[in-house]
Design a protein around this motif. Structure first.
Motif, PDB file in Angstrom:
ATOM      1  N   GLN A  18      45.273  44.137  34.240  1.00  0.00           N
ATOM      2  CA  GLN A  18      44.977  43.857  32.846  1.00  0.00           C
ATOM      3  C   GLN A  18      44.286  42.504  32.675  1.00  0.00           C
ATOM      4  O   GLN A  18      43.533  42.308  31.718  1.00  0.00           O
ATOM      5  CB  GLN A  18      46.272  43.875  32.023  1.00  0.00           C
ATOM      6  CG  GLN A  18      47.017  45.199  32.051  1.00  0.00           C
ATOM      7  CD  GLN A  18      46.233  46.305  31.395  1.00  0.00           C
ATOM      8  OE1 GLN A  18      45.666  46.136  30.314  1.00  0.00           O
ATOM      9  NE2 GLN A  18      46.189  47.462  32.047  1.00  0.00           N
ATOM     10  N   PHE A  19      44.542  41.591  33.598  1.00  0.00           N
ATOM     11  CA  PHE A  19      43.967  40.252  33.541  1.00  0.00           C
ATOM     12  C   PHE A  19      43.358  39.913  34.898  1.00  0.00           C
ATOM     13  O   PHE A  19      43.827  40.385  35.941  1.00  0.00           O
ATOM     14  CB  PHE A  19      45.034  39.215  33.167  1.00  0.00           C
ATOM     15  CG  PHE A  19      45.634  39.419  31.809  1.00  0.00           C
ATOM     16  CD1 PHE A  19      45.061  38.838  30.684  1.00  0.00           C
ATOM     17  CD2 PHE A  19      46.761  40.204  31.649  1.00  0.00           C
ATOM     18  CE1 PHE A  19      45.607  39.032  29.421  1.00  0.00           C
ATOM     19  CE2 PHE A  19      47.314  40.407  30.392  1.00  0.00           C
ATOM     20  CZ  PHE A  19      46.731  39.821  29.280  1.00  0.00           C
ATOM     21  N   CYS A  20      42.317  39.113  34.874  1.00  0.00           N
ATOM     22  CA  CYS A  20      41.647  38.714  36.109  1.00  0.00           C
ATOM     23  C   CYS A  20      42.606  37.918  36.985  1.00  0.00           C
ATOM     24  O   CYS A  20      43.236  36.963  36.528  1.00  0.00           O
ATOM     25  CB  CYS A  20      40.405  37.898  35.793  1.00  0.00           C
ATOM     26  SG  CYS A  20      39.526  37.308  37.265  1.00  0.00           S
ATOM     27  N   GLN A  21      42.697  38.266  38.244  1.00  0.00           N
ATOM     28  CA  GLN A  21      43.597  37.584  39.162  1.00  0.00           C
ATOM     29  C   GLN A  21      43.122  36.176  39.510  1.00  0.00           C
ATOM     30  O   GLN A  21      43.899  35.363  39.988  1.00  0.00           O
ATOM     31  CB  GLN A  21      43.741  38.410  40.453  1.00  0.00           C
ATOM     32  CG  GLN A  21      44.435  39.742  40.255  1.00  0.00           C
ATOM     33  CD  GLN A  21      44.554  40.536  41.549  1.00  0.00           C
ATOM     34  OE1 GLN A  21      43.769  40.353  42.467  1.00  0.00           O
ATOM     35  NE2 GLN A  21      45.534  41.419  41.616  1.00  0.00           N
ATOM     36  N   LYS A  22      41.856  35.907  39.248  1.00  0.00           N
ATOM     37  CA  LYS A  22      41.309  34.594  39.602  1.00  0.00           C
ATOM     38  C   LYS A  22      41.311  33.617  38.436  1.00  0.00           C
ATOM     39  O   LYS A  22      41.746  32.473  38.575  1.00  0.00           O
ATOM     40  CB  LYS A  22      39.883  34.750  40.137  1.00  0.00           C
ATOM     41  CG  LYS A  22      39.262  33.447  40.641  1.00  0.00           C
ATOM     42  CD  LYS A  22      37.888  33.697  41.240  1.00  0.00           C
ATOM     43  CE  LYS A  22      37.275  32.400  41.746  1.00  0.00           C
ATOM     44  NZ  LYS A  22      35.927  32.623  42.326  1.00  0.00           N
TER      45      LYS A  22
END
Length: 235
Positions: A18-22
């Motif tokens: 759901q959210f960028c891991q970076k």
């Protein structure tokens, strides 16, 4: 994969995130569209292959993100205006089967986005690169297929202004030609053809009057003619 839309990140994330891991940015745009990969970048926009998560079939679509690179307020304002006009032109031209349909136009995270129909297929430039020069019969078929589309565009008082092999896609499903990239398109008003405007278009395909900032409907025909000559001769 889910492509991060943050221009400073663009990290590819595993499916289901759901959210960028970076960078932590939300991956679903306006709670609806997931970018899958980068299709390209030119001018003032970056395009992504995406998925419409609101429809049961999860159909593919194209997200175009306004991405100003130039310096100077006037240049940026003109670029933003052209991006806005592309959405207007696509909406104006409606649902012609050989023009990508506008699906959405909005601002999110202080950036402008345009979502349009994804056309699966090869551009005429790709066909030329893969198969070599076109035959006379192929050019005749091209004109029969594309001239009615161009007539429809002109009947709606729009000049495309950037007809070239890269902006014509042969749709894989039915082999019909689709005219794409209306980012340079201009709507014609009763007085606008006598007024000098911004010079837009690809120089090698550009009609003389368009190069002077005074495009006419015939300027598109000139560009289509140059396109045909290039496809025939590769020169």
């Amino acid at each position: 994969m889910s492509q991060c839309l943050n221009p400073d990140c663009l990290h590819s994330n595993p499916e289901g995130c759901q959210f960028c891991q970076k960078c932590g940015s939300k991956l679903r745009l306006v709670e609806r569209y997931y970018a899958k990969s980068i299709l390209g970048q030119r001018g003032f926009g970056r395009t992504f292959l995406a998925v419409d998560d609101f429809k049961p079939s999860k159909p593919p679509c194209v997200i175009k993100q306004f991405l100003p690179q130039a310096q100077g307020t006037a240049t940026l304002q003109k670029a933003a205006q052209l991006f806005d006009q592309e959405a207007q032109r696509l909406e104006l031209l409606g649902k012609h089967p050989q023009i990508p349909e506008l699906l959405a136009y909005f601002t999110a995270d202080n950036r402008q986005y345009l979502v349009q129909e994804f056309i699966e297929g090869e551009t005429l430039q790709q066909e030329l690169d893969n198969q070599g020069a076109f035959t006379d019969n192929q050019i005749i078929a091209l004109l029969k297929d594309l001239l009615p589309v161009l007539d429809f565009v002109h009947q709606n008082k729009v000049i495309h202004r950037d007809i070239k092999p890269e902006n014509i896609i042969r749709r894989a499903s039915d082999k019909k030609l689709v005219l794409v990239d209306f980012g340079a398109a201009k709507q014609v008003h009763s007085t606008s053809q006598s007024v000098t405007g911004t010079v837009i278009g690809s120089a090698e395909y550009c009609a003389p009057e368009q190069a002077m900032g005074k495009p006419q409907y015939g300027s598109d025909l000139y560009s289509l003619g140059v396109t045909c000559l290039y496809l025939l001769t590769q020169a």
